[in-house]
Design a protein around this motif. Structure first.
Motif, PDB file in Angstrom:
ATOM      1  N   GLU A  96       0.815  -1.223   0.000  1.00 32.24           N
ATOM      2  CA  GLU A  96       0.000   0.000   0.000  1.00 32.24           C
ATOM      3  C   GLU A  96       0.842   1.264   0.000  1.00 32.24           C
ATOM      4  O   GLU A  96       0.768   2.098   0.905  1.00 32.24           O
ATOM      5  CB  GLU A  96      -0.960   0.011   1.186  1.00 32.24           C
ATOM      6  N   TYR A 160      -4.920   7.398  -1.676  1.00 35.00           N
ATOM      7  CA  TYR A 160      -5.358   6.001  -1.512  1.00 35.00           C
ATOM      8  C   TYR A 160      -4.193   5.056  -1.210  1.00 35.00           C
ATOM      9  O   TYR A 160      -4.407   3.849  -1.060  1.00 35.00           O
ATOM     10  CB  TYR A 160      -6.080   5.530  -2.783  1.00 35.00           C
ATOM     11  N   ARG A 161      -2.995   5.588  -1.163  1.00 37.99           N
ATOM     12  CA  ARG A 161      -1.786   4.753  -1.016  1.00 37.99           C
ATOM     13  C   ARG A 161      -1.817   3.606  -2.035  1.00 37.99           C
ATOM     14  O   ARG A 161      -1.832   2.430  -1.693  1.00 37.99           O
ATOM     15  CB  ARG A 161      -1.691   4.207   0.419  1.00 37.99           C
ATOM     16  N   ARG A 224      -9.171  -5.630   3.223  1.00 35.73           N
ATOM     17  CA  ARG A 224      -8.924  -4.190   3.356  1.00 35.73           C
ATOM     18  C   ARG A 224      -8.634  -3.577   1.973  1.00 35.73           C
ATOM     19  O   ARG A 224      -9.150  -2.524   1.620  1.00 35.73           O
ATOM     20  CB  ARG A 224      -7.755  -3.964   4.315  1.00 35.73           C
ATOM     21  N   LEU A 225      -7.796  -4.280   1.190  1.00 38.10           N
ATOM     22  CA  LEU A 225      -7.490  -3.793  -0.169  1.00 38.10           C
ATOM     23  C   LEU A 225      -8.756  -3.728  -1.011  1.00 38.10           C
ATOM     24  O   LEU A 225      -9.001  -2.769  -1.733  1.00 38.10           O
ATOM     25  CB  LEU A 225      -6.456  -4.703  -0.842  1.00 38.10           C
ATOM     26  N   LYS A 227     -11.775  -3.328  -0.073  1.00 41.53           N
ATOM     27  CA  LYS A 227     -12.609  -2.201   0.351  1.00 41.53           C
ATOM     28  C   LYS A 227     -12.089  -0.897  -0.270  1.00 41.53           C
ATOM     29  O   LYS A 227     -12.850  -0.052  -0.727  1.00 41.53           O
ATOM     30  CB  LYS A 227     -12.574  -2.107   1.889  1.00 41.53           C
ATOM     31  N   LYS A 228     -10.782  -0.791  -0.278  1.00 41.22           N
ATOM     32  CA  LYS A 228     -10.155   0.396  -0.879  1.00 41.22           C
ATOM     33  C   LYS A 228     -10.449   0.451  -2.382  1.00 41.22           C
ATOM     34  O   LYS A 228     -10.782   1.502  -2.929  1.00 41.22           O
ATOM     35  CB  LYS A 228      -8.646   0.351  -0.627  1.00 41.22           C
ATOM     36  N   HIS A 229     -10.334  -0.701  -3.039  1.00 45.41           N
ATOM     37  CA  HIS A 229     -10.611  -0.740  -4.486  1.00 45.41           C
ATOM     38  C   HIS A 229     -12.055  -0.318  -4.768  1.00 45.41           C
ATOM     39  O   HIS A 229     -12.318   0.417  -5.718  1.00 45.41           O
ATOM     40  CB  HIS A 229     -10.364  -2.152  -5.038  1.00 45.41           C
ATOM     41  N   LEU A 231     -13.892   1.645  -2.974  1.00 38.55           N
ATOM     42  CA  LEU A 231     -13.985   3.091  -2.748  1.00 38.55           C
ATOM     43  C   LEU A 231     -13.492   3.855  -3.979  1.00 38.55           C
ATOM     44  O   LEU A 231     -14.112   4.820  -4.434  1.00 38.55           O
ATOM     45  CB  LEU A 231     -13.147   3.475  -1.511  1.00 38.55           C
ATOM     46  N   ILE A 232     -12.383   3.400  -4.516  1.00 39.08           N
ATOM     47  CA  ILE A 232     -11.824   4.046  -5.714  1.00 39.08           C
ATOM     48  C   ILE A 232     -12.791   3.899  -6.895  1.00 39.08           C
ATOM     49  O   ILE A 232     -13.040   4.838  -7.639  1.00 39.08           O
ATOM     50  CB  ILE A 232     -10.435   3.451  -6.056  1.00 39.08           C
TER      51      ILE A 232
END
Lengths: 352, 185
Positions: A96, A160-161, A224-225, A227-229, A231-232
């Protein structure tokens, strides 16, 4: 007037410097050699570091180290060189970390050619390295857009790191257009409370790593990744549409190829045939929602690429079988022509 | 107003350079411009060419595919390669110092400029490219001569300002040569 005439390869560097990039690691390959050349001159003038690595693998791992220490970092390459960087990109995405990567695509597979291509779509959007990861992909169609997107890319990467790939081709790298370097609206960025810049004996050590031996821990990391994806995907989709209303055929094309399509659309319009275009600006996240704007009376979609057909998969996914999806493309260093697009459109419409 | 021009010759003749000057001059006049070089494993003495578009409208594809409004050809291989790339009704500007051949098409306008000799006469054979550029802008009016001169130091650096006078002479001589040809027709 603040416009200057610049090569795409040079303009992308200038944009990076203006966005605060101070570390560049790379290895030469045509057609993007003006990038390391420009960086080698301008980075030291701006108090930054330019380093020609011994290979692409070394360069991307230098990026890994430098972003881990909190720097704003860029690397660049072209297709075969990008293949070599994929391991590092997977590690950076896994750990990340934010960075900006430029790929000026050429013909493939293998060493391919040095002429422009768009055959790295799969590599760019499907994760060229191992594991469940994603990174943002910007596909500019003009040098001005490449400059604007690159300047934003550093902030978006930090936010978003996540690595951000600026995906061009030999044509946009080599050509010159007028560009203006506008200041971008700064976005509020979180503190980099994860960088390994020395504890100075006042804080606990931090570790940057992509290794999780405990399956539960890795699964939690994957979630976690994911969830981030998501969001993006919900916030960072970018695209342009033109003439979708009443279009008989809608073309889908990105980057320089979209410009060829726009020429064809203009010529077709003069012949009384209405064709629209969806131009994805982000290839990941792919602009699925753009396809909801297509009218029910549209007969078919035509994907145009400088490859044998790769984005067509995403077009099929996004259009959910609502229209037949056709393909026109050229590869090997050849560029699709407006005449080729026009012929394909007419063929779809039944030789009208 | 739009000009889509192919500039072609051998490496060292300054074809990329006049293409850049044209694009820069267009930009200074607030027009949309693109300059797309051929690139490959060529070296000095090999072939070189670029596609330049100067337009009042947004520019679509920067690649010219048989739709060039004009071609400036500095040597024979370039003429052989690019004559067919000019659209019907377009202009072919031929450096007759090095090309001992007439245009084969009759649906385009051909102009013959003795560019190397003219450049030699005004004091520098290297300015043959500028003679050709002078002919092109006189024919098309796509950019002003003053804009080319303003672009000169932007493209080549302030230290090249000492060559401005010579290059202006070359532009004028090219313009004169082509205008004489029109009046003869």
């Amino acid at each position: 007037m603040n416009k200057v005439l610049m090569k795409g390869n040079e303009a992308v560097c200038e944009a990076a410097i203006r966005a605060g990039c101070r570390y560049f690691f790379g290895y030469p390959i045509t057609p993007q050699n003006e990038i390391p050349e420009y960086m080698s001159k301008v980075m030291p003038e701006n108090g930054g570091v330019f380093l020609q690595a011994e290979s692409e693998v070394a360069a991307i791992n230098m990026v890994y180290g430098a972003v881990g220490a909190g720097g704003r970092v860029m690397t660049s390459s072209s297709s075969p060189g990008m293949s070599l960087k994929q391991e590092g990109i997977s590690y950076i995405a896994g750990a990340e970390l934010p960075c900006v990567i430029v790929n000026m695509m050429r013909g493939g597979p293998g060493l391919g050619s040095i002429q422009p291509g768009q055959a790295d779509y799969f590599q760019s959007t499907r994760g060229g390295g191992n594991g469940d990861y994603r990174h943002i992909v910007y596909a500019p169609a003009s040098i001005q857009e490449m400059v604007d997107l690159t300047m934003e890319a550093f902030d978006i990467a930090d936010l978003y790191r996540i690595p951000v790939l600026v995906l061009g081709d030999g044509m946009i790298g080599q050509m010159m257009e007028a560009v203006e370097f506008k200041s971008i609206k700064p976005i509020e960025l979180p503190d980099k409370d994860w960088i390994t810049d020395g504890t100075k004996e006042i804080r606990q050590p931090r570790i940057i790593n992509s290794l999780y031996l405990d399956p539960d821990e890795l699964y939690a990391h994957n979630l976690r990744l994911e969830k981030k994806h998501a969001l993006i995907e919900s916030r960072e989709v970018r695209f342009e549409t033109q003439g979708l209303e009443n279009a008989e055929v809608v073309c889908v094309a990105y980057g320089t190829t979209s410009r060829v399509v726009k020429n064809a659309i203009e010529e077709l319009e003069a012949e009384g045939i209405k064709v629209g275009i969806i131009r994805p600006i982000t290839l990941w996240p792919f602009p699925d929602k753009a396809f909801d704007e297509i009218s029910d009376t549209t007969k078919a979609l035509l994907t145009v690429e400088m490859s044998m057909g790769q984005m067509i998969d995403d077009v099929k996914i996004a259009s959910k079988g609502r229209w037949p999806v056709h393909f026109y493309g050229k590869s090997g260093g050849l560029v699709p022509t407006p005449t080729g697009v026009k012929e394909s459109v007419k063929k779809i419409m039944g030789g009208k | 107003m739009i000009e889509k021009v192919i500039v072609a010759g051998f490496g060292g003749q300054g074809v990329m350079a006049i293409g850049k000057l044209l694009a820069y001059a267009g930009m200074l006049e607030d027009k949309n411009v693109s300059w797309l070089p051929s690139y490959g494993p060529e070296m000095r003495g090999g072939t070189a060419n670029c596609d330049v578009i100067v337009s009042d409208k947004m520019i679509g594809s920067p690649v010219l595919t048989n739709d060039a409004t004009a071609a400036i050809v500095m040597n024979l291989p370039s003429m052989n390669k690019f004559e067919s790339h000019v659209a019907s009704g377009g202009k072919l500007i031929i450096n007759e110092s090095l090309i001992d051949k007439k245009a084969t098409r009759d649906d385009i306008e051909a102009y013959y400029i003795d560019a190397n000799r003219i450049a030699n006469d005004i004091g520098n054979a290297k300015a043959a490219n500028m003679v050709m550029l002078g002919a092109f802008i006189a024919l098309t009016g796509i950019v002003e001569k003053q804009s080319i001169l303003k672009a000169f130091t932007k493209v080549f650096g302030e230290d090249k300002a000492k060559f401005l006078q010579l290059n202006e002479k070359a532009l004028d001589a090219g313009s004169q040569a082509v205008l004489q040809q029109i009046s003869k027709v």
